[in-house]
Design a protein around this motif. Structure first.
Motif, PDB file in Angstrom:
ATOM      1  N   LYS A  74       0.887  -1.145   0.178  1.00  9.53           N
ATOM      2  CA  LYS A  74       0.068   0.034   0.082  1.00  9.53           C
ATOM      3  C   LYS A  74       0.833   1.349   0.003  1.00  9.53           C
ATOM      4  O   LYS A  74       0.561   2.126  -0.547  1.00  9.53           O
ATOM      5  CB  LYS A  74      -0.982   0.061   1.074  1.00  9.53           C
ATOM      6  N   GLU A  75       1.951   1.241   0.872  1.00  8.14           N
ATOM      7  CA  GLU A  75       2.687   2.446   0.699  1.00  8.14           C
ATOM      8  C   GLU A  75       3.346   2.670  -0.660  1.00  8.14           C
ATOM      9  O   GLU A  75       3.352   3.908  -1.326  1.00  8.14           O
ATOM     10  CB  GLU A  75       3.995   2.237   1.733  1.00  8.14           C
ATOM     11  N   GLU A  76       3.960   1.578  -1.381  1.00 10.91           N
ATOM     12  CA  GLU A  76       4.296   1.945  -2.673  1.00 10.91           C
ATOM     13  C   GLU A  76       3.291   2.263  -3.470  1.00 10.91           C
ATOM     14  O   GLU A  76       3.453   3.058  -4.387  1.00 10.91           O
ATOM     15  CB  GLU A  76       4.837   0.684  -3.103  1.00 10.91           C
ATOM     16  N   GLU A 111       2.663   6.068  -2.714  1.00 10.47           N
ATOM     17  CA  GLU A 111       3.422   6.893  -2.687  1.00 10.47           C
ATOM     18  C   GLU A 111       3.180   7.880  -4.049  1.00 10.47           C
ATOM     19  O   GLU A 111       3.253   7.114  -5.249  1.00 10.47           O
ATOM     20  CB  GLU A 111       4.855   6.311  -2.649  1.00 10.47           C
ATOM     21  N   VAL A 146      -3.302   9.082   4.944  1.00  7.17           N
ATOM     22  CA  VAL A 146      -2.799   9.201   3.586  1.00  7.17           C
ATOM     23  C   VAL A 146      -3.445  10.378   2.788  1.00  7.17           C
ATOM     24  O   VAL A 146      -3.286  10.832   1.776  1.00  7.17           O
ATOM     25  CB  VAL A 146      -3.550   8.134   2.388  1.00  7.17           C
TER      26      VAL A 146
END
Length: 624
Positions: free
Chosen positions: A159-161, A164, A190
């Motif tokens: 999810k972070e990728e 981002e 987010v």
């Protein structure tokens, strides 16, 4: 012992079906894009509901028992029969059409699956999540449960990728919505990228109508700690109304915005939302024709399946001869029950579960109305004792015939469930559903029964207790627990012992739903309660204790509902050790409640929006 019914016997202020608010509106698209034009089933006459006020009828009790005047001469509100009850008794459904639709689905399903799973490249996970949102909104997600679970599990790990560098408000909002919708706790941080140093959302976002709408929808999945989502809801609500009205949005998007402001997707029944979303999606310039076709065919199949079930249920209901066996104090709601059950199991393959739940709801509403609207305290006590023993108790011999019918109807229907589910090894589920409420309350039985009788006594003597005392005794938890029990009973192997054991523990998730249901019911049902002389209501109790006006009480109780909804979301996201389908049943019931009490009491008086919703399900056939 059948404690679920002991606790609902004396005061089931609301059954476990719930409904919409005065002035709430669902806006239809322009005639040029009407999915349901003139293609109505010819066997359905246009229904006009009587508008004359309900009659109050004074009856002499049929029993020879000695009673005081209050008990033997009772005044009650005669309820008008539902215009839906006799609409489906003779309906005919073409089985060949159902089979043809299933064949078309079998052709389309692998093509859509391939499209979902074939995204390649750095943005493949993101594109899959966005497609999952379309599948959910179009009512197609149940066709691809395994693929969706796999995609979301893989996507959440990245999810972070995925997030981002993503600065598109629509995309971030949809990713957030999908993860939380499936029980994955993605952080609300987010959305910090869309705020100024002051913490307020950037005004430049207002020009992105679709992004603002998606942020608004995402905000309804907030928890008690998502302060930024509280701000998001205030920010988007303030601007969306003007966006829909100023003519800058395409007409179909304006319709979608106004509908969301009335009933957000998260608290809407999935079947209702897909009717609206199919129309919206069809008018999107870049819509996927294959998905649109699949959605229409899938919905058409469900509509026909529902009609077939209603024919079966109408015959069952008519054979019981309620009108000749009971005084006219109860609500005829067999078709309405089917509509609300859709909130918890709308998929076509769950036909058996729906039929069981509709019959179960019929038990609940008859009991609710018997003890809430008609029975004297001695009659309630006699029935309560019989229900405790799950047998015809000797004192029932002296009770009126109508009360004997109520008892026998309930016992006979549960025996029918035993016969239906027993051969599949699910009789445990039936007996567990009868006992789940009492066992879960962790109190001695006498204390439990006394609390419920206290509520009945309050009503009979027009007593208004403190708000806290009322909520302790009068929460709608009986109806909530009973409804969940019926859903788990009909789940089959998935529900097994695990679901009932969890329910017996009185989890915080379910307790918060009880608060939401109790308060929304009492707010919207307040005028009906007062009109029939029933003053033991959360609104009355709050007004008396805090010395506030009716409007002030409404405002404060609605705030409590909002807080309960945050806790429901939080518990759904953080609860471990319980299967997703068990937890989702609670969220689905919350949606049923929200639709039913979205500003008006839609179960007792299923007019207005409820009638429109039911017409879209049962009468207007979608055009393929």
């Amino acid at each position: 012992m059948n404690m679920c019914y002991i606790s609902m016997v004396v005061k089931m202020k609301s059954i476990a079906v719930f409904v919409p608010k005065h002035g709430s509106q669902v806006f239809l698209s322009s005639p040029n894009h009407n999915l349901f034009p003139v293609n109505k089933l010819s066997c359905f006459p246009l229904m006009s509901v009587p508008t004359k006020p309900p009659k109050f009828v004074r009856l002499k009790a049929t029993t020879t028992m000695t009673r005081d005047d209050h008990e033997s001469n009772r005044t009650f509100k005669e309820l008008l029969p539902s215009p839906w009850t006799d609409q489906f008794h003779t309906i005919s459904v073409d089985v060949s059409e159902i089979n043809a639709l299933r064949k078309e689905i079998d052709v389309l399903k692998p093509k859509v699956k391939k499209a979902l799973m074939s995204y390649q490249g750095i943005d493949s996970a993101k594109k899959r999540i966005l497609m999952i949102y379309l599948l959910v909104s179009l009512g197609l997600a149940h066709h691809f449960e395994d693929e969706i679970d796999e995609t979301i599990k893989e996507g959440f790990e990245k999810k972070e990728e995925m997030i981002e560098g993503e600065n598109d408000l629509y995309t971030v909002s949809i990713i957030f919505w999908v993860f939380r919708r499936y029980g994955h706790h993605i952080s609300s941080d987010v959305f910090r990228r869309f705020t100024k140093n002051s913490g307020n959302f950037k005004e430049s976002l207002v020009g992105d109508a679709k992004g603002m709408l998606s942020l608004y929808e995402a905000a309804y999945l907030r928890t008690t700690k998502d302060y930024i989502m509280d701000e998001a809801l205030i920010f988007t609500s303030r601007h969306l109304e003007s966006l829909a009205a100023d003519g800058t949005c395409p007409p179909h998007l304006s319709v979608r915005i106004r509908n969301a402001l009335t009933l957000p997707q998260h608290w809407n029944m999935e079947m209702l939302f897909l009717v609206e979303y199919i129309s919206f999606f069809e008018q999107e310039k870049d819509h996927d024709e294959m998905l649109l076709k699949f959605a229409k065919i899938s919905f058409k199949l469900v509509q026909l399946q529902y009609l077939h079930e209603l024919k079966i249920l109408a015959e069952w209901y008519n054979d019981l001869e309620f009108e000749s066996k009971l005084p006219p104090y109860f609500r005829h709601r067999i078709v309405e029950n089917h509509f609300f059950v859709q909130a918890m199991c709308f998929e076509p393959q769950l036909s058996r579960a729906r039929i069981i739940m509709v019959k179960y709801f019929t038990i609940l509403v008859i009991l609710d109305d018997t003890f809430d609207r008609y029975a004297s305290l001695p009659e309630a006590e006699g029935l309560a004792n019989s229900l405790e023993r799950w047998a015809h108790e000797h004192t029932m011999d002296k009770q009126p015939d109508y009360l004997k019918f109520v008892l026998n109807f309930m016992i006979d229907t549960f025996e029918e469930f035993e016969r239906e589910l027993g051969p599949q090894g699910r009789s445990y589920n039936v007996s567990a559903s009868k006992e789940v409420d009492y066992i879960s309350r962790k109190r001695k039985f006498k204390t439990h029964v006394k609390a419920n009788f206290d509520l009945a006594k309050w009503g009979l003597v027009y007593h208004v207790p403190s708000f806290e005392e009322y909520m302790e005794v009068g929460e709608v938890e009986v109806a909530v627990y009973a409804t969940l029990a019926s859903r788990y009973m009909s789940m089959g192997k998935m529900a097994a012992k695990e679901a009932f054991e969890w329910l017996k523990s009185r989890p915080k998730l379910v307790q918060s739903l009880c608060v939401k249901g109790r308060l929304m019911d009492d707010i919207t049902g307040f005028q009906d309660d007062i009109s029939r002389g029933y003053v033991t209501n959360a609104v009355s109790c709050y007004m008396k204790q805090y010395g506030v006006s009716e409007n002030e009480a409404f405002r404060e109780l609605n705030k409590m509902v909002g807080e309960a909804e945050k806790i429901i979301n939080e518990e759904f996201l953080t609860k471990t050790g319980v299967r997703h389908c068990v937890l989702k049943a609670v969220i689905d019931l919350a949606r049923m409640i929200h639709v039913c009490y979205n500003g008006y009491e839609g179960y007792t008086d299923p007019q207005g929006k409820i009638k429109e919703y039911m017409t879209s399900m049962f009468v207007d056939q979608i055009r393929l």
